[in-house]
Every structure is written in C-alpha cells, then in structure tokens.
Design a protein around this motif. Structure first.
Motif, PDB file in Angstrom:
ATOM      1  N   GLN A 181     -39.704  65.887 -65.034  1.00 21.40           N
ATOM      2  CA  GLN A 181     -40.677  66.896 -65.457  1.00 21.40           C
ATOM      3  C   GLN A 181     -41.766  67.045 -64.401  1.00 21.40           C
ATOM      4  OE1 GLN A 181     -42.664  65.729 -69.063  1.00 21.40           O
ATOM      5  NE2 GLN A 181     -42.926  63.607 -68.442  1.00 21.40           N
ATOM      6  N   LEU A 182     -42.268  68.272 -64.303  1.00 21.95           N
ATOM      7  CA  LEU A 182     -43.260  68.591 -63.273  1.00 21.95           C
ATOM      8  C   LEU A 182     -44.669  68.460 -63.863  1.00 21.95           C
ATOM      9  CD1 LEU A 182     -41.426  71.703 -61.789  1.00 21.95           C
ATOM     10  CD2 LEU A 182     -41.608  69.425 -60.749  1.00 21.95           C
ATOM     11  N   LYS A 183     -45.058  67.223 -64.099  1.00 26.27           N
ATOM     12  CA  LYS A 183     -46.357  66.963 -64.698  1.00 26.27           C
ATOM     13  C   LYS A 183     -47.148  66.045 -63.768  1.00 26.27           C
ATOM     14  CE  LYS A 183     -48.541  65.782 -69.083  1.00 26.27           C
ATOM     15  NZ  LYS A 183     -48.326  65.360 -70.489  1.00 26.27           N
ATOM     16  N   PRO A 184     -48.301  66.525 -63.245  1.00 25.94           N
ATOM     17  CA  PRO A 184     -49.013  65.728 -62.249  1.00 25.94           C
ATOM     18  C   PRO A 184     -49.872  64.634 -62.866  1.00 25.94           C
ATOM     19  CG  PRO A 184     -50.154  67.804 -62.597  1.00 25.94           C
ATOM     20  CD  PRO A 184     -48.900  67.861 -63.423  1.00 25.94           C
ATOM     21  N   GLN A 185     -49.970  63.544 -62.132  1.00 30.06           N
ATOM     22  CA  GLN A 185     -50.956  62.507 -62.394  1.00 30.06           C
ATOM     23  C   GLN A 185     -52.081  62.664 -61.375  1.00 30.06           C
ATOM     24  OE1 GLN A 185     -48.341  59.149 -61.788  1.00 30.06           O
ATOM     25  NE2 GLN A 185     -48.002  58.892 -63.987  1.00 30.06           N
ATOM     26  N   LEU A 186     -53.290  62.305 -61.758  1.00 26.18           N
ATOM     27  CA  LEU A 186     -54.455  62.544 -60.912  1.00 26.18           C
ATOM     28  C   LEU A 186     -55.086  61.236 -60.446  1.00 26.18           C
ATOM     29  CD1 LEU A 186     -56.667  64.331 -59.645  1.00 26.18           C
ATOM     30  CD2 LEU A 186     -57.791  64.372 -61.888  1.00 26.18           C
ATOM     31  N   PHE A 187     -55.259  61.126 -59.133  1.00 29.77           N
ATOM     32  CA  PHE A 187     -56.088  60.090 -58.527  1.00 29.77           C
ATOM     33  C   PHE A 187     -57.399  60.786 -58.168  1.00 29.77           C
ATOM     34  CE2 PHE A 187     -51.848  58.621 -58.313  1.00 29.77           C
ATOM     35  CZ  PHE A 187     -51.857  57.241 -58.205  1.00 29.77           C
ATOM     36  N   GLN A 188     -58.414  60.609 -58.980  1.00 31.47           N
ATOM     37  CA  GLN A 188     -59.607  61.460 -58.953  1.00 31.47           C
ATOM     38  C   GLN A 188     -60.662  60.934 -57.980  1.00 31.47           C
ATOM     39  OE1 GLN A 188     -61.468  61.940 -62.793  1.00 31.47           O
ATOM     40  NE2 GLN A 188     -62.556  63.786 -62.162  1.00 31.47           N
ATOM     41  N   TRP A 189     -61.264  61.889 -57.217  1.00 32.06           N
ATOM     42  CA  TRP A 189     -62.421  61.518 -56.400  1.00 32.06           C
ATOM     43  C   TRP A 189     -63.543  61.068 -57.329  1.00 32.06           C
ATOM     44  CZ3 TRP A 189     -60.236  61.050 -52.073  1.00 32.06           C
ATOM     45  CH2 TRP A 189     -59.436  62.026 -51.498  1.00 32.06           C
ATOM     46  N   SER A 190     -64.165  59.956 -56.998  1.00 29.82           N
ATOM     47  CA  SER A 190     -65.137  59.357 -57.911  1.00 29.82           C
ATOM     48  C   SER A 190     -66.410  60.193 -58.046  1.00 29.82           C
ATOM     49  CB  SER A 190     -65.503  57.941 -57.442  1.00 29.82           C
ATOM     50  OG  SER A 190     -66.039  57.972 -56.129  1.00 29.82           O
ATOM     51  N   HIS A 191     -66.693  61.063 -57.066  1.00 32.32           N
ATOM     52  CA  HIS A 191     -67.940  61.834 -57.121  1.00 32.32           C
ATOM     53  C   HIS A 191     -67.809  63.132 -57.922  1.00 32.32           C
ATOM     54  CE1 HIS A 191     -65.795  63.883 -53.844  1.00 32.32           C
ATOM     55  NE2 HIS A 191     -66.522  64.939 -54.139  1.00 32.32           N
ATOM     56  N   THR A 192     -66.592  63.471 -58.361  1.00 33.69           N
ATOM     57  CA  THR A 192     -66.383  64.764 -59.014  1.00 33.69           C
ATOM     58  C   THR A 192     -66.618  64.672 -60.520  1.00 33.69           C
ATOM     59  OG1 THR A 192     -64.012  64.333 -59.267  1.00 33.69           O
ATOM     60  CG2 THR A 192     -64.706  65.523 -57.297  1.00 33.69           C
ATOM     61  N   ARG A 193     -67.002  65.830 -61.069  1.00 35.17           N
ATOM     62  CA  ARG A 193     -67.121  65.965 -62.531  1.00 35.17           C
ATOM     63  C   ARG A 193     -66.039  66.953 -62.953  1.00 35.17           C
ATOM     64  NH1 ARG A 193     -73.554  67.349 -63.126  1.00 35.17           N
ATOM     65  NH2 ARG A 193     -74.399  65.457 -62.180  1.00 35.17           N
ATOM     66  N   PHE A 194     -65.063  66.483 -63.697  1.00 34.52           N
ATOM     67  CA  PHE A 194     -63.940  67.371 -63.991  1.00 34.52           C
ATOM     68  C   PHE A 194     -63.322  66.964 -65.319  1.00 34.52           C
ATOM     69  CE2 PHE A 194     -59.427  68.720 -63.245  1.00 34.52           C
ATOM     70  CZ  PHE A 194     -59.685  70.079 -63.210  1.00 34.52           C
ATOM     71  N   ASP A 195     -63.471  67.799 -66.311  1.00 35.55           N
ATOM     72  CA  ASP A 195     -62.820  67.576 -67.594  1.00 35.55           C
ATOM     73  C   ASP A 195     -61.436  68.208 -67.542  1.00 35.55           C
ATOM     74  OD1 ASP A 195     -65.094  66.331 -68.633  1.00 35.55           O
ATOM     75  OD2 ASP A 195     -65.973  68.266 -69.174  1.00 35.55           O
ATOM     76  N   CYS A 196     -60.409  67.423 -67.734  1.00 43.46           N
ATOM     77  CA  CYS A 196     -59.055  67.951 -67.549  1.00 43.46           C
ATOM     78  C   CYS A 196     -58.081  67.252 -68.487  1.00 43.46           C
ATOM     79  CB  CYS A 196     -58.605  67.756 -66.101  1.00 43.46           C
ATOM     80  SG  CYS A 196     -58.434  66.025 -65.630  1.00 43.46           S
ATOM     81  N   ASP A 197     -56.876  67.807 -68.530  1.00 36.31           N
ATOM     82  CA  ASP A 197     -55.806  67.239 -69.345  1.00 36.31           C
ATOM     83  C   ASP A 197     -54.873  66.361 -68.513  1.00 36.31           C
ATOM     84  OD1 ASP A 197     -56.726  68.596 -71.573  1.00 36.31           O
ATOM     85  OD2 ASP A 197     -55.577  70.402 -71.082  1.00 36.31           O
ATOM     86  N   TYR A 198     -55.172  66.200 -67.214  1.00 35.96           N
ATOM     87  CA  TYR A 198     -54.293  65.397 -66.366  1.00 35.96           C
ATOM     88  C   TYR A 198     -54.435  63.909 -66.707  1.00 35.96           C
ATOM     89  CZ  TYR A 198     -54.402  69.710 -63.661  1.00 35.96           C
ATOM     90  OH  TYR A 198     -54.331  71.024 -63.277  1.00 35.96           O
ATOM     91  N   ASN A 199     -53.367  63.197 -66.505  1.00 38.83           N
ATOM     92  CA  ASN A 199     -53.369  61.753 -66.674  1.00 38.83           C
ATOM     93  C   ASN A 199     -54.027  61.125 -65.446  1.00 38.83           C
ATOM     94  OD1 ASN A 199     -52.865  59.115 -67.337  1.00 38.83           O
ATOM     95  ND2 ASN A 199     -50.679  59.185 -66.808  1.00 38.83           N
ATOM     96  N   ILE A 200     -55.259  60.623 -65.604  1.00 46.40           N
ATOM     97  CA  ILE A 200     -56.005  60.055 -64.482  1.00 46.40           C
ATOM     98  C   ILE A 200     -55.577  58.602 -64.289  1.00 46.40           C
ATOM     99  CG2 ILE A 200     -58.290  59.483 -63.579  1.00 46.40           C
ATOM    100  CD1 ILE A 200     -59.394  61.839 -65.168  1.00 46.40           C
ATOM    101  N   ILE A 201     -54.973  58.334 -63.125  1.00 39.32           N
ATOM    102  CA  ILE A 201     -54.415  57.022 -62.827  1.00 39.32           C
ATOM    103  C   ILE A 201     -55.462  56.091 -62.234  1.00 39.32           C
ATOM    104  CG2 ILE A 201     -52.659  55.778 -61.497  1.00 39.32           C
ATOM    105  CD1 ILE A 201     -51.568  57.542 -63.750  1.00 39.32           C
ATOM    106  N   ASN A 202     -56.288  56.654 -61.342  1.00 42.24           N
ATOM    107  CA  ASN A 202     -57.240  55.817 -60.624  1.00 42.24           C
ATOM    108  C   ASN A 202     -58.355  56.687 -60.071  1.00 42.24           C
ATOM    109  OD1 ASN A 202     -58.384  53.577 -59.482  1.00 42.24           O
ATOM    110  ND2 ASN A 202     -56.880  53.347 -57.834  1.00 42.24           N
ATOM    111  N   GLU A 203     -59.468  56.062 -59.698  1.00 42.94           N
ATOM    112  CA  GLU A 203     -60.551  56.755 -59.004  1.00 42.94           C
ATOM    113  C   GLU A 203     -60.529  56.376 -57.537  1.00 42.94           C
ATOM    114  OE1 GLU A 203     -64.488  56.361 -60.507  1.00 42.94           O
ATOM    115  OE2 GLU A 203     -64.189  57.882 -62.054  1.00 42.94           O
ATOM    116  N   LEU A 204     -60.763  57.367 -56.673  1.00 47.65           N
ATOM    117  CA  LEU A 204     -60.806  57.149 -55.241  1.00 47.65           C
ATOM    118  C   LEU A 204     -62.228  57.426 -54.758  1.00 47.65           C
ATOM    119  CD1 LEU A 204     -57.552  59.088 -54.253  1.00 47.65           C
ATOM    120  CD2 LEU A 204     -57.772  56.650 -54.761  1.00 47.65           C
TER     121      LEU A 204
END
Length: 542
Positions: A181-204
């Motif tokens: 399935q084409l469903k992304p996981q997110l490695f999120q920048w720690s400085h960003t503010r983002f409400d989302c439905d993505y599965n956040i795996i880690n902060e960068l």
C-alpha cells in the motif's frame, strides 16, 4: 535546478501523467536527462530526471542508479555537510549523495546534515523503500498525488493532472512498498508545527534549539525613549551594533556560497567566459539592493551582474511601463554605481505587454502556479516568470541574461518583519502575538510562497537561490526577539520601523538612501495587481 518525476502505479501500465508535464520538467533541466522503469512487486515505477548543470566538473545524469540498484533523483544545492562524505570537487551533489546512501545507508543522518535547498526522491532497492522529501525550509518545489493504487511525485505539475498537492516541507516521507500500500510514514522535522494523519515514526532535528539573545523587556529598548533616533545614531548603540554585524556576516557567507558555487561558463558558452553568470531579481528595494552589493564582493571583477526589473502594461494605459519599481530601481542603481564604481551593472528593463501576459499565463504560467490558485498567486507567479526569463532592454538594445543563477530576496519580509500588517498586530495585541505571527508566517512560507516561486522561476532554466533563507541566516534571525528585528510602532514610520535591523545593515553597508525606502509588494511595484481585487480570492485567470 532540475526537473524530477517519479510514479508508482499498481499493475503493468506506466503512468502517463509525465507526458503532461514533460515539457516543464525539461525546461527546468535543459542540459541532460533520461528515464528508467522498474517493477516493484505489484507496481510499475517510472523515474525521470532533467538536469541543469550547476555543480561538479560536468553534468551528472539522472535518475542516478548505483551498483546496488538504488535510484536517486536529486534537485538541490548542497553547500556543505555536517557528516563525513566522500566528496571531490569534480563530483556533483548527486554522486556524493548516492555514494553515501549506497555505502552508509542512513537517509535520516544525511538529510539532517545537508546545508542547502533540496527536494529528493530515493528508491532503496534492497529494502523496497521509497523516500520523498523537501529541505526543512521548503525552498525547492515538490508536488505529489497520493492514491490507493497510484503515487506521483514531481517538481512541477499541469492543470490536467488532478489533485496534485505540495509535499509538506515537514520531514522525510517513507513508503514501504513491500507492504502493498502507498501510505507514507513521516520522519518529522522537530521545528515544524504540523497536524496530520501521517504515522510519525521519529523526529529529526535540523536547526539548533533557538536561543533568544535579547534584552529582557522591549520597554527597556532605546527606541522607547522620547527622542526619535536616526539610523546613524542607532548604528553606534550597543543594543543594535552586535546584531547588525552578525547579520551582515551571515549574509556575506550566504551570498558567497550562492555566487561562487557555479560553473565558470554561462548558459550560452561551453567554456569559461566573461558573461554574466549571476542575475538578481531587482525591484530596487532594500532586499535586492543588499544582495546586489554583497554579490559584487564575490563575483569576478570583469563579469557583469544582471539586474532584472519587470513592469507590466495595463490595458487602460497602453505602452506605459513607468511603474513604481522601475523608478526605484533606477535610483538604487545609482547608489550601487557609487559604491561599486568598477562593476558593470546590466539593468534589464523587462516590459511586458498586456497581450503577452495573457498568452503566457494561459499557455505556461497557470500550469506552473498550480495547484495554487489565488489572485495573489497569479500576480506574483506572472511577475516572477517574466522577471526570471530575463528578456528585455539593456542600454537601449534587446538583451536576454545568460545567467545560470538567480538571486532573490525571498524570505526577508517573513524573517525580519517587513509586512505592514505586523504594525497592526503589535498595536492591538503586543509583542508576544507578533512573535507568534512571525512563527506562523515562517511555517507557512514553503506552501504559500516557495514552492510556487521555485516552479515559476526555474521554468526558464535557471537556478533560483535565496540568500535570506540560508540555514545560518534563518537560525540567527529566529534567535532574535521580534523587537530586535523590527520596531513597527510610533513614532517610527513604515520606512524605518519595518525590517529595522535590515535597514540598519543596509545603512552600515553604504546604502544610505535605499535603507529608507518603504516596503512595496512586487505585484504593486510592477503594476500587475488590480487594487480592487482581493488577493486571497480564487483567480478566474488561472
């Protein structure tokens, strides 16, 4: 700047959307290009790259496939690295990044260490993983379509490709293609503010933790005294002098990187030449004037610098191109000539007839602006497209800039407090609310401005570089309190209080007259905007 494209479609058919945006991808990367196609489980994948040669001894073809079958599409400028890479001056960014990922394999480590703007698409053959992302400031365009059985990722789209959206510049997205399935996981920048439905795996973490260097209370500032100080007086005051020096130093380093890391040949030549390699989007205002002055310190003395100034004809006033920005740029140019008397400045007057605006907007520009669609997007997108084309009158003759690189003052208003609405926010709600507004504007700039501007400018086969959005400049300025960046309150007028720190820097550099010019938006300075229209309304011209 490059044009990169990737698609994954369930089944045996190749995604045909590339045919709709192929021309735009090729214009972004006119020097070399190719495609490759692979099968990944139930998906048919297509990778396509078109390259504008900017770094390395020679262009490196993309998609770049390494010995292990990994596939890289890279669109960016890597100015430095915070990890050890196997880099040679002869190598392009593409090869350096591919080698690191092939032998080290750590995408998160690499992308948190790259200093410079980028968008990236990378397929890990062994892991059957696709990585997609934009740099933490969002300076390079990347769009995508996410469907149940189809994924499209592209630098630029077309209005006939429905439901494209900007890839959020909030981290790295990882697709595990082995899961079906084409469903992304997110490695999120720690400085960003983002409400989302993505599965956040880690902060960068990319930026250092912001440490605010400021006096405890803005009410203690010298600017609160009854006297209305002039710039010469403030330059000498300890409250401002250190920050002014630091801002100039950061800008010098930023401009140096963006004017020296380029090929020695212009777009017209194969070997080293003395034509212009750098052009500046030049309204004559403080942002572009500082860039021009600083660029002159690093560009070879026998090379001209092209200054691109755009003006639009109004249907109600034919053949009149004497817009406000044209008048401003002429006066600022005189100040630059005094400060840099041996430099050849090529002022290119780009006069756009009303009929040509209509034609180019319909044929080309509306597809570049897409998926954005407001009246403001229309005005700014058209202004930047014609300016970056660089075709106009220079010294009485038709001239088209041969520069590979464009410098732009984008980001200065958001970082340093240039918008007039900041004055109202401060008046009504105070400094804390103004600081929150700065943070909101910075977080929105990738989706509101930078992706669109990158698509529009790079359509003319030039690399867009934004010195005010250099990582070190951003980190320094965002570490200042709002009252150290600007003072948008009485008794100081708009041409003093807004972007005060930058105005003081300009004054110190010798741009005495330019330092006091009022802020004027590009769409009004070039006279493309219709004042009675609401900038946020949907445009029926796109």
């Amino acid at each position: 700047m490059c044009g990169i494209f990737c698609s994954f479609v369930k089944g045996s058919a190749v995604c045909d959307s590339i045919n709709k945006c192929r021309s735009s991808l090729q214009k972004r990367g006119p020097d070399i290009g190719s495609t490759c196609q692979i099968k990944v489980n139930d998906y048919t994948a297509l990778f396509s790259g078109n390259i504008l040669w900017i770094q390395g001894e020679r262009p490196t073809n993309q998609p770049y496939v390494d010995d292990k079958g990994n596939i890289l599409l890279w669109n960016g400028d890597a100015y430095s690295w915070n990890v050890t890479v196997n880099a040679s001056i002869k190598d392009s960014d593409t090869k350096i990044i591919s080698d690191f990922l092939c032998y080290e394999g750590n995408m998160e480590l690499l992308m948190t260490s790259v200093q410079g703007p980028y968008s990236i698409i990378y397929y890990d053959y062994e892991q059957q993983v696709l990585w997609v992302g934009r740099d933490p400031i969002g300076r390079v365009s990347l769009l995508w379509y996410l469907g149940a059985d189809k994924l499209i990722v592209t630098s630029v789209g077309h209005k006939d490709i429905p439901d494209l959206k900007e890839v959020p510049a909030v981290g790295l997205f990882k697709f595990n293609l082995s899961e079906g399935q084409l469903k992304p996981q997110l490695f999120q920048w720690s400085h960003t503010r983002f409400d989302c439905d993505y599965n956040i795996i880690n902060e960068l973490q990319y930026f250092k933790q912001i440490r605010t260097h400021h006096i405890t209370n803005p009410e203690d500032s010298i600017l609160n005294e009854n006297n209305q100080f002039n710039m010469a007086t403030l330059l000498l005051h300890q409250e401002f002098s250190t920050n002014i020096t630091n801002l100039i130093d950061h800008l010098l380093q930023s401009v140096e990187k963006r004017t020296t890391i380029i090929p020695k040949a212009c777009k017209l030549c194969e070997f080293k030449c003395d034509h212009a390699k750098i052009a500046i989007l030049f309204s004559g205002g403080i942002d572009s004037a500082i860039l021009a002055l600083l660029a002159s310190k690093y560009i070879e003395s026998d090379e001209p610098i092209d200054l691109l100034n755009v003006s639009f004809e109004r249907q109600s006033n034919p053949n009149n191109f004497d817009c406000p920005d044209r008048q401003t740029c002429l006066s600022t140019l005189e100040e630059l000539k005094i400060l840099c008397p041996t430099r050849q400045w090529n002022l290119i007057k780009i006069d756009v007839p009303y009929t040509e605006l209509q034609q180019k907007r319909f044929d080309t520009i509306r597809h570049l602006i897409y998926p954005l669609n407001t009246i403001l997007d229309d005005s700014l997108g058209c202004s930047l497209w014609f300016a970056s084309r660089g075709l106009g009158i220079c010294d009485g003759k038709w001239y088209k800039t041969p520069a590979r690189v464009l410098l732009s003052g984008m980001g200065a208003d958001e970082l340093l407090g240039g918008y007039t609405r900041y004055r109202k926010i401060l008046q009504r709600h105070g400094w804390q609310s103004l600081n929150e507004e700065f943070d909101k504007d910075f977080s929105k700039i990738p989706s509101r401005n930078l992706g669109r501007d990158n698509r529009v400018c790079c359509d003319n086969g030039r690399q867009l570089r934004t010195p005010y959005l250099d990582e070190n400049v951003v980190e320094f300025v965002r570490g200042l309190s709002p009252w150290q960046r600007c003072w948008p309150k009485e008794p100081y007028p708009i041409n003093f209080g807004e972007k005060l720190l930058l105005r003081l820097a300009a004054f110190k550099l010798g741009l005495v007259n330019t330092a006091s010019l009022p802020k004027r938006a590009l769409q009004f300075g070039s006279r493309i905007a219709i004042k009675k229209e609401n900038a946020n309304d949907i445009s029926d011209r796109l």
